[in-house]
Design a protein around this motif. Structure first.
Motif, mmCIF file in Angstrom:
data_model
loop_
_atom_site.group_PDB
_atom_site.id
_atom_site.type_symbol
_atom_site.label_atom_id
_atom_site.label_comp_id
_atom_site.label_asym_id
_atom_site.label_seq_id
_atom_site.Cartn_x
_atom_site.Cartn_y
_atom_site.Cartn_z
ATOM 1 N N THR A 12 0.824 -1.181 0.000
ATOM 2 C CA THR A 12 0.000 0.000 0.000
ATOM 3 C C THR A 12 0.863 1.237 0.000
ATOM 4 O O THR A 12 2.011 1.224 0.409
ATOM 5 N N ALA A 13 0.282 2.339 -0.466
ATOM 6 C CA ALA A 13 1.003 3.585 -0.470
ATOM 7 C C ALA A 13 0.061 4.688 -0.841
ATOM 8 O O ALA A 13 -1.082 4.471 -1.181
ATOM 9 N N THR A 14 0.579 5.914 -0.818
ATOM 10 C CA THR A 14 -0.203 7.059 -1.229
ATOM 11 C C THR A 14 0.585 7.864 -2.220
ATOM 12 O O THR A 14 1.783 7.667 -2.397
ATOM 13 N N ALA A 15 -0.079 8.804 -2.893
ATOM 14 C CA ALA A 15 0.599 9.548 -3.936
ATOM 15 C C ALA A 15 0.048 10.944 -4.030
ATOM 16 O O ALA A 15 -1.105 11.203 -3.714
ATOM 17 N N HIS A 16 0.890 11.858 -4.499
ATOM 18 C CA HIS A 16 0.449 13.213 -4.792
ATOM 19 C C HIS A 16 1.478 13.854 -5.694
ATOM 20 O O HIS A 16 2.657 13.592 -5.597
ATOM 21 N N ALA A 17 1.068 14.710 -6.593
ATOM 22 C CA ALA A 17 1.970 15.455 -7.455
ATOM 23 C C ALA A 17 1.564 16.906 -7.415
ATOM 24 O O ALA A 17 0.403 17.245 -7.290
ATOM 25 N N SER A 18 2.536 17.807 -7.534
ATOM 26 C CA SER A 18 2.227 19.217 -7.499
ATOM 27 C C SER A 18 3.223 19.982 -8.351
ATOM 28 O O SER A 18 4.297 19.503 -8.670
ATOM 29 N N ALA A 19 2.835 21.201 -8.718
ATOM 30 C CA ALA A 19 3.663 22.148 -9.445
ATOM 31 C C ALA A 19 3.796 21.780 -10.904
ATOM 32 O O ALA A 19 3.364 20.739 -11.363
ATOM 33 N N ASP A 20 4.443 22.673 -11.649
ATOM 34 C CA ASP A 20 4.580 22.517 -13.083
ATOM 35 C C ASP A 20 5.891 21.833 -13.422
ATOM 36 O O ASP A 20 6.578 21.314 -12.566
ATOM 37 N N LEU B 243 8.302 19.421 -6.107
ATOM 38 C CA LEU B 243 7.571 19.484 -7.368
ATOM 39 C C LEU B 243 6.749 18.237 -7.659
ATOM 40 O O LEU B 243 5.725 18.290 -8.335
ATOM 41 N N PHE B 244 7.213 17.102 -7.159
ATOM 42 C CA PHE B 244 6.558 15.821 -7.449
ATOM 43 C C PHE B 244 6.971 14.851 -6.366
ATOM 44 O O PHE B 244 8.137 14.842 -5.952
ATOM 45 N N PHE C 12 9.897 8.878 -2.922
ATOM 46 C CA PHE C 12 10.608 9.381 -4.088
ATOM 47 C C PHE C 12 10.135 10.804 -4.314
ATOM 48 O O PHE C 12 8.930 11.074 -4.322
ATOM 49 N N ALA C 13 11.082 11.730 -4.503
ATOM 50 C CA ALA C 13 10.734 13.140 -4.592
ATOM 51 C C ALA C 13 11.561 13.841 -5.662
ATOM 52 O O ALA C 13 12.712 13.488 -5.912
ATOM 53 N N VAL C 14 10.962 14.844 -6.276
ATOM 54 C CA VAL C 14 11.640 15.716 -7.230
ATOM 55 C C VAL C 14 11.573 17.133 -6.673
ATOM 56 O O VAL C 14 10.487 17.612 -6.308
ATOM 57 N N TRP C 15 12.737 17.794 -6.608
ATOM 58 C CA TRP C 15 12.860 19.085 -5.936
ATOM 59 C C TRP C 15 13.248 20.182 -6.922
ATOM 60 O O TRP C 15 14.007 19.935 -7.853
ATOM 61 N N ARG C 16 12.778 21.370 -6.642
ATOM 62 C CA ARG C 16 13.127 22.521 -7.474
ATOM 63 C C ARG C 16 14.629 22.785 -7.447
ATOM 64 O O ARG C 16 15.221 23.194 -8.444
ATOM 65 N N SER C 17 15.257 22.528 -6.295
ATOM 66 C CA SER C 17 16.697 22.749 -6.177
ATOM 67 C C SER C 17 17.228 21.928 -5.013
ATOM 68 O O SER C 17 16.459 21.438 -4.163
#
Length: 281
Positions: free
Chosen positions: A2-10, A48-49, A73-78
């Protein structure tokens, strides 16, 4: 799983980095954090994601779940936004206070194809964002991290999971694979893997020369197993903590000379954080 998810930003700007965090708790009650962390991550500056992911018991996508271990797992602006999260977020503070084991790595995107819930997490051209650290490591033939993600069609679930044991066994025996873990953001049908490889040759050897893996890939394509998929490669340029008792990026390579323990990024004394010149899987 199980897990959860969310995405944000362009779409991610040129300085984007990614990170992968693996956290183990002493009890399965850690499942509650999957719900409580969601609003905190939604409001996290520069994120960002992201995906919160349950983990499996094998090296690849599998039916068995480990309810004490979870991944982000994450994606960062900087890089600065990631550092601010690690310094100030109550999520990171809980990891330090409550987790029995943590491991995390910073990632420079090299390439990606496909989407995750309809989005490219890395923007339009991840290959153009290889920074100074990543460029140096790539030139040296250093480690590579791989993220794969698939949304499996319901009618193909049985066939998919029948194929898992042979791939999992191949990963266990694969020369050049330092670590690998199967994950899920939704039970059974939305699965992912994160793996670290000694170098790109080792990763390609598994992807293209392993008979079991090659057969599965052929069946995926011919029988249309996936409704959506993503494949992304990264240069892991810093790691901290342990994964099953060791840091995979500090594991001595099978071939060549020297150990990652004897190397650093050349900017000062070696710290507990490893800066990307050793093997990875």
């Amino acid at each position: 799983m199980t897990a959860t998810a969310h995405a944000s930003a362009d779409s991610a700007p040129a300085s984007t980095i990614a990170s992968f965090h693996l956290v183990r708790y002493d009890t399965a009650s850690a499942m509650r954090h999957m719900a409580f962390d969601r609003p905190l991550l939604r409001d996290c500056g520069g994120l960002l994601f992201w995906r919160l992911l349950g983990t499996g018991r094998g090296r690849s996508m599998s039916l068995g779940a480990d309810l004490r271990r979870w991944a982000l797992f994450a994606v960062w602006r900087s890089a600065g936004d990631l550092e601010a999260f690690l310094r100030s977020s109550p999520i990171a503070a809980r990891w330090r206070a409550e987790a029995s084991e943590t491991w995390q790595v910073r990632l420079t995107p090299l390439s990606s194809r496909g989407t995750w819930t309809g989005r490219d997490p890395f923007g339009d051209a991840p290959g153009a964002r290889v920074g100074p650290v990543g460029g140096v490591v790539a030139a040296r033939g250093g480690p590579v991290a791989v993220l794969t993600r698939a949304s499996i069609r319901v009618r193909r679930l049985v066939a998919f999971y029948r194929s898992v044991p042979s791939v999992d066994e191949l990963l266990r025996r694969q020369d050049g694979c330092l670590a690998s873990i199967g994950m899920g953001e939704w039970p059974l049908a939305r699965q992912a893997t994160f793996s670290l490889w000694r170098d790109q040759d080792a990763m390609r050897g598994f992807a293209y020369r392993g008979a079991a893996h090659r057969r599965v890939v052929e069946r995926v394509r011919s029988h249309d197993w996936y409704a959506e998929e993503l494949f992304a490669r990264f240069i892991p340029y810093a790691s901290e903590g342990t994964w099953n008792g060791t840091d995979p990026l500090r594991t001595p390579p099978h071939h060549g000379t020297g150990s990652p323990r004897d190397r650093h990024d050349g900017t000062g004394p070696r710290r507990d954080r490893h800066h990307g010149t050793g093997p990875s899987c």
